[in-house]
Design a protein around this motif. Structure first.
Motif, PDB file in Angstrom:
ATOM      1  N   ASN A  89       6.564  51.363  34.175  1.00 39.98           N
ATOM      2  CA  ASN A  89       6.796  52.672  33.572  1.00 39.98           C
ATOM      3  C   ASN A  89       7.718  53.565  34.385  1.00 39.98           C
ATOM      4  O   ASN A  89       7.974  54.688  33.976  1.00 39.98           O
ATOM      5  CB  ASN A  89       5.446  53.400  33.397  1.00 39.98           C
ATOM      6  N   SER A  91      -8.247  57.309  39.184  1.00 38.01           N
ATOM      7  CA  SER A  91      -7.073  56.967  39.963  1.00 38.01           C
ATOM      8  C   SER A  91      -7.175  57.688  41.293  1.00 38.01           C
ATOM      9  O   SER A  91      -7.832  58.727  41.389  1.00 38.01           O
ATOM     10  CB  SER A  91      -5.812  57.409  39.215  1.00 38.01           C
ATOM     11  N   PRO A 143      -4.007  52.919  41.421  1.00 36.28           N
ATOM     12  CA  PRO A 143      -3.248  53.540  40.327  1.00 36.28           C
ATOM     13  C   PRO A 143      -4.079  53.653  39.056  1.00 36.28           C
ATOM     14  O   PRO A 143      -3.902  54.573  38.287  1.00 36.28           O
ATOM     15  CB  PRO A 143      -2.061  52.603  40.130  1.00 36.28           C
ATOM     16  N   HIS A 144      -4.972  52.702  38.824  1.00 37.22           N
ATOM     17  CA  HIS A 144      -5.911  52.911  37.727  1.00 37.22           C
ATOM     18  C   HIS A 144      -7.147  52.047  37.880  1.00 37.22           C
ATOM     19  O   HIS A 144      -7.102  50.953  38.424  1.00 37.22           O
ATOM     20  CB  HIS A 144      -5.248  52.668  36.357  1.00 37.22           C
ATOM     21  N   PHE A 151       1.206  57.444  31.829  1.00 33.81           N
ATOM     22  CA  PHE A 151       0.247  56.722  32.657  1.00 33.81           C
ATOM     23  C   PHE A 151      -0.903  56.194  31.831  1.00 33.81           C
ATOM     24  O   PHE A 151      -1.584  55.274  32.203  1.00 33.81           O
ATOM     25  CB  PHE A 151      -0.288  57.640  33.756  1.00 33.81           C
ATOM     26  N   TYR A 178       9.363  58.745  35.832  1.00 33.06           N
ATOM     27  CA  TYR A 178       8.910  57.991  34.665  1.00 33.06           C
ATOM     28  C   TYR A 178      10.099  57.612  33.794  1.00 33.06           C
ATOM     29  O   TYR A 178      11.032  58.382  33.635  1.00 33.06           O
ATOM     30  CB  TYR A 178       7.971  58.846  33.819  1.00 33.06           C
ATOM     31  N   TRP A 200       1.942  50.368  36.329  1.00 34.02           N
ATOM     32  CA  TRP A 200       2.752  51.569  36.506  1.00 34.02           C
ATOM     33  C   TRP A 200       4.194  51.217  36.874  1.00 34.02           C
ATOM     34  O   TRP A 200       5.128  51.972  36.566  1.00 34.02           O
ATOM     35  CB  TRP A 200       2.130  52.468  37.581  1.00 34.02           C
TER      36      TRP A 200
END
Lengths: 796, 288
Positions: free
Chosen positions: A593, A389, A423-424, A576, A570, A590
């Motif tokens: 979340n 990330s 983000p990922h 995550f 969150y 995300w």
């Protein structure tokens, strides 16, 4: 005859003199340190005859326009340097470059500054200027000097958990702080899970911290701006400094590539914590586990002359945590690493004595990643997974300083940042199950700002900094734009006593989301999107400031109120990394979340500073409240923030006994952090656990253990409903300086937490048996007892 | 991947703990225990008997009791115009259809009182009766690998109508029935097992452009039964039902001190737990 000539010439002489009197000329130039050529930021230039003055800008440049005069005195003063007073004949525009001598070079015990800028004269409010020397003198954990830990000692700045570098400023979270190093934004500014900051103090020249009354040139974060400049490098001769400590060693080299024209500075630091931890972790049966960090700063600059200067600087740092397990049956190698990289190219151009500009091109990157490789030796089939990330920025900014006369200092500029967010990014390969998964999410956003501000003095007693900033952020379908008015003012009620006030509207387009109570590299940086709005704040502050001349003290009392909107966090239960099964790495979004809410913070801050003399330091006290409200958290009810600490006290003292010995100490006190403590536990039954033919539940009752029909859960009632024990500790440090033929060496002995206060790091519930009966006991883990450390530093 | 991350964080915790120390927290005012009734009741017009499970919360600090008794209970339920008293059971209270028929769209108030001087109250409203037209489309794949028993995978795509213009909450549940006649005794054996849904709770946000909610299930069947049926239950629930079960799903016990704890939703005034309602629709189809 001569009388006729005189009578004839008299009007001409008078008119010329009168014309000279009406004319205005500009004195401008650079102020530098005498032996290194390092420009000095924030040097006070005062004209006692005219009771006016100015300061040098971020590049050491100053400019002041005055009426023509036969004789005018200018006094240049700066803390830690001997003042210089120059008298000039101002009948033309005058270039005046000054070199100030450091008091250390003069072997003077007393640090005096005849005329540093008084707090009561400045329109700035809620700002703190730190000298790198102060950071070096304040005692620290393991002897590792840390800019962020010194900032935490200021009123209005809360610490996170024990030992960490996170800044919680006036109720804001750690992502609401804009941390800039030579114009480059630094994300996640810490090593070792927040225990040490990544700024090497040896490479820093100036540290400015603003927590309110933000001038229009700052934007993009709600709560604070920490602006740091790196040294440029000695332009006269080669020098170096370094140190060997318990955790890390560092070395800085600086010198001219072309004398008085081009210089370079290189600074590096590396920890050997992995060597220290290895025997401990081996005792835990962790094969070949280790951790290390390193960071590296470099800067080069070229002086083309008065009108043009070019700077190139960069930072690179990395942390790595690794595990290697190798046995007959399998091999496992796993790593957890994170790091920052920045690069800045800056060009200063002086159009004329009143107009100065700076253009910067900046690259900034933060990434973290986790990877694991597992090989089952008998069949050679392997499993590999990697999660990354990060955030990457390309920035262009342009700023101008226009100083038409002593009553106005106009700043204007523009900035554009091209953000790339990841983000990922997930890869998973499992050969034994024939699985290959690759999933990457990238998002782009453009953040821009235009600003105009003026520091002006309508009359002697009143100084105002006012301005407006236009902020803009573009995402996929929407864009967001805001006008942000800013104002701060100082009204001198009497000499050395002023009333100040400020108002600032701020917007933040990028966010850090964290579901842990401590700042971890796993915290994600994400953009504003069509679903997640920008965070916003409105902050107002009023204050009283008093400068005392003998001894030189500055007292400041401020009250503030801050309202924050669209603050994100969150959702409960979200994480995550929610990978329960192979393949579930796909589709992590995300945005699903996180939730948004609002916050309020208000309080009172008192700061008493002593900046000169043998004894320097400060006392800070904060009384504050911070509350949050999220519709999706705590069932929509207001709650106190985790870092809501009612009282916070810091006492810092640095005493220079003589040329060879410096003693310093820090005492801090803070009300305990708020945590969520369970009140009781109960069994929560689920519907449809047993009988589905007839969903009424249960079909028949039988005597049973309640757990069979439900899940044991805890009743928390309210989020952050409990306050931990108060935090306090005393740190002491003694430094032994000695001049050597080759330079100077310093032995430093410091003790962290000298009375070994067991401050709570976290609480947990434990069960034990007393007199044959079960007992529930609340236990705490404390992190750092008394810790002595030794550091050897040198300069040559 | 998750284990690697957990390991690093655990390693960090170990280091932190080793370099620190533990002790009991003393000289601090711990939360006082306040006994509360814990209620769990899910009412529906389709139920012949409605149960109200009642228990008590338990203390966490100091000397612990294995079971805090809720005491002797009395309770009432009212629909606004009628009120009935509830019958006691070993684990709480109940009432049957004959005493009060649960009706669609009506609001019910439940009150439970204990002789220990504690009481709790809650309100719920039964959703409207709707026809959700549950549909299923099933396909099957036979898996055969050398050295392993053959097995069949049934994949069912399930859909139902979501009514636009109103807030709806749904839960899916299912059971698999399979029948086999013992060749020797000729006795019919019936076996049943619950079907686990990857996603069991739905809201309007899951509705697609056709105003339907779509999901799928996968059932593994070893080919040794005569016939098999799937029964799908669709519960149209109140919002509190959804919030309660989602909070149970997302519940974080707080064992990791660095994660935010979560609470279980409750709509019981003066107590804990849930009093909520649902309507029921179902679909049965044969897969073998």
């Amino acid at each position: 005859m001569k009388y006729i000539i005189i009578v004839f010439l008299f009007p001409f002489i008078v008119s010329q003199t009168y014309s000279q009197f009406l004319k205005r000329f500009t004195v401008s130039g650079y102020v530098k340190e005498d032996d290194s050529g390092e420009t000095l930021i924030g040097v006070n230039i005062y004209l006692p005859d005219l009771q006016t003055g100015t300061v040098t800008n971020n590049f050491g440049f100053y400019s002041i326009t005055l009426p023509a005069t036969d004789s005018v005195r200018l006094t240049f003063s700066y803390v830690g340097y001997a003042s210089e007073t120059i008298t000039i004949n101002l009948i033309n525009n005058f270039e005046l470059n000054i070199n100030l001598k450091s008091d250390i070079l003069l072997n003077e015990v007393k640090i005096t500054a005849d005329r540093t800028e008084k707090l009561s004269e400045s329109a700035k409010m809620s700002t703190i200027k730190l000298q790198p020397a102060q950071v070096r003198n304040v005692p620290s954990l393991f002897g590792e000097k840390d800019v962020l830990k010194v900032i935490q000692l200021m009123p209005g700045v809360q610490k996170g958990t024990e030992g960490t570098s996170g800044l919680y400023v006036r109720g804001g979270g750690p992502d609401q702080n804009l941390i800039i190093l030579d114009d480059a934004i630094v994300y996640n500014a810490s090593h070792l899970f927040g225990f040490f900051s990544l700024f090497n103090g040896d490479a820093l020249k100036s540290i400015d911290f603003t927590k309110g009354g933000f001038p229009a040139r700052y934007g993009g974060r709600l709560s604070s701006v920490l602006e740091m400049s790196m040294k440029e490098g000695n332009k006269e001769e080669w020098h170096g400094e370094g140190g060997i400590g318990l955790i890390s060693s560092r070395l800085t080299l600086e010198g001219p590539l072309k004398k008085n024209k081009c210089s370079v500075l290189i600074s590096g630091r590396r920890t050997y914590a992995d060597l220290i931890l290895r025997p401990i972790l081996k005792a835990l049966d962790e094969n070949n586990t280790g951790y290390y960090f390193y960071d590296f700063n470099a800067k080069a600059n070229y002086d083309f002359g008065r009108k043009n200067k070019l700077y190139l600087s960069g930072y690179f740092g990395k942390d790595k945590f690794y595990i290697k397990n190798i046995s007959e049956g399998y091999r496992e190698i796993a790593g957890f690493l994170w790091g920052n990289a920045t690069g800045t190219l800056r060009w200063n151009h002086l159009f004329n004595s009143k107009l100065f500009s700076n253009a910067s091109l900046v690259y900034s990157k933060y990434t973290f990643g986790i990877n694991e490789t597992y090989v089952y030796v008998p069949d050679g089939k392997n499993y590999y997974a990697e999660y990354n990330s990060g955030i990457r920025d390309f920035t262009f900014k342009y700023d101008i300083d226009y100083i038409p006369n002593p009553k106005h200092w106009i700043k204007a500029g523009a900035i554009t940042i091209f953000h790339k967010f990841n983000p990922h990014a997930f890869v998973e390969i499992d050969v034994s199950k024939n699985i290959k998964i690759r999933d990457k999410l990238s998002t782009y956003g453009t953040e821009s700002g235009l600003y105009l501000e003026d520091t002006w003095q309508p009359f002697q007693r009143l100084k105002i900094n006012s301005g407006v900033r236009f902020s803009y952020f573009a995402v996929t379908e929407n864009d967001y734009h805001f006008f942000e008015p800013r104002i701060s003012a100082a009204f001198r009620l009497k000499n050395d006593f002023a009333l100040k006030g400020s108002y600032a509207s701020m917007n933040q387009f990028i966010h850090m989301i964290s579901n842990t109570g401590i700042s971890l590299p796993t915290d994600l940086w994400v953009p504003t999107t069509d679903r997640v709005r920008p965070q916003q704040s409105r902050q107002a502050a009023v204050g009283l400031v008093k400068d005392i001349m003998n001894p030189v003290l500055a007292l400041s009392l401020e009250a503030y109120y801050k309202k924050m909107g669209h603050v994100i966090g969150y959702k409960e239960g979200a994480s995550f990394l929610n990978l329960d099964e192979v393949g579930s790495g796909l589709g992590i979004n995300w945005e699903d979340n996180v939730t948004s809410g609002q916050g309020w913070s208000y309080g009172l801050e008192l700061l008493v500073q002593k900046k000169d003399g043998s004894l320097t330091g400060w006392i800070g006290y904060t009384l504050s409240w911070t509350q949050m409200q999220f519709d999706s958290l705590n069932f929509g009810k207001k709650f106190y923030a985790r870092y809501d600490r009612r009282h916070d006290i810091s006492v810092v003292g640095i005493y220079k006994l003589n040329n060879r010995i410096t003693i310093s100490g820090t005492w801090v006190y803070g009300t305990g952090n708020s945590i969520t403590l369970p009140l009781s536990e109960y069994t929560a039954p689920e519907h449809l656990q047993n009988d589905l033919l007839d969903p009424s539940f249960p079909k028949e009752y039988m005597d049973h253990h309640p757990g069979m029909f439900g899940r044991t859960v805890k009743d928390y009632s309210q989020k952050n409903n409990f306050q931990m024990r108060a935090y306090h500790r005393l740190d002491l440090c003694i430094q032994f300086h000695k001049e050597k033929k080759w330079g100077e060496r310093v032995w430093e002995i410091s003790v962290y937490n000298i009375y070994s206060r067991k401050n709570p790091f976290y609480y947990y519930l434990q069960y034990n048996v007393v007199n044959g009966k079960d007992n529930g006991v609340l236990s705490q883990v404390s992190l750092f007892p008394i810790i002595p450390s030794f550091t050897y530093s040198f300069k040559f | 991947m998750k284990s690697a991350l957990s390991r690093y964080l655990n390693c960090f915790l170990i280091i932190a703990t080793l370099s620190g120390c533990e002790k009991e927290v003393k000289h601090i005012k711990l939360p006082q225990f306040e006994q509360k009734l814990v209620i769990a009741s899910f009412i529906s017009p389709s139920d012949s008997v409605s149960y109200v499970l009642v228990s008590s919360n338990r203390r966490l600090y100091g000397e612990l009791n294995d079971e805090e008794s809720p005491g002797n209970l009395t309770g009432t339920i009212s629909d606004g115009s009628n009120m009935i008293s509830l019958d006691t059971t070993s684990k709480g209270l109940k009432f049957n259809r004959g005493k009060m028929q649960i009706q669609y769209r009506k609001t019910y108030t439940l009150k439970v009182t204990s002789d220990k001087g504690i009481s709790a109250e809650a309100v719920c409203t039964v959703p409207e009766k709707r026809e959700f037209l549950i549909q299923s489309d099933t396909s099957s794949v036979l898996h055969q690998e050398p050295g392993y028993l053959a097995w069949r995978e049934f994949r069912s795509n399930i859909s139902f109508i979501d009514f636009p213009g109103e807030f709806n909450y749904y839960r899916l549940a299912g059971e698999l029935f399979y029948y086999k006649t013992d060749p020797e005794t000729e006795i019919l054996e019936i076996n049943r097992s619950p079907i686990r849904f990857t996603k069991a709770y739905f809201t309007d946000k899951d509705s697609e452009s056709d105003n339907k909610i779509h999901t799928s299930i996968s059932i593994k069947s070893f080919n040794k039964y005569d016939s098999a049926f799937v029964k799908i239950f669709l519960l149209n629930t109140e919002k509190s039902y959804y919030l309660y079960h989602k909070s149970l799903e997302d519940y974080n016990s707080g064992e990791d001190p660095f994660s935010e704890v979560t609470s279980v939703y409750s709509n019981i005034n003066g107590g804990l737990g849930i009093f909520t309602s649902y309507t029921l629709d179902s679909l049965i189809y044969r897969i073998k």
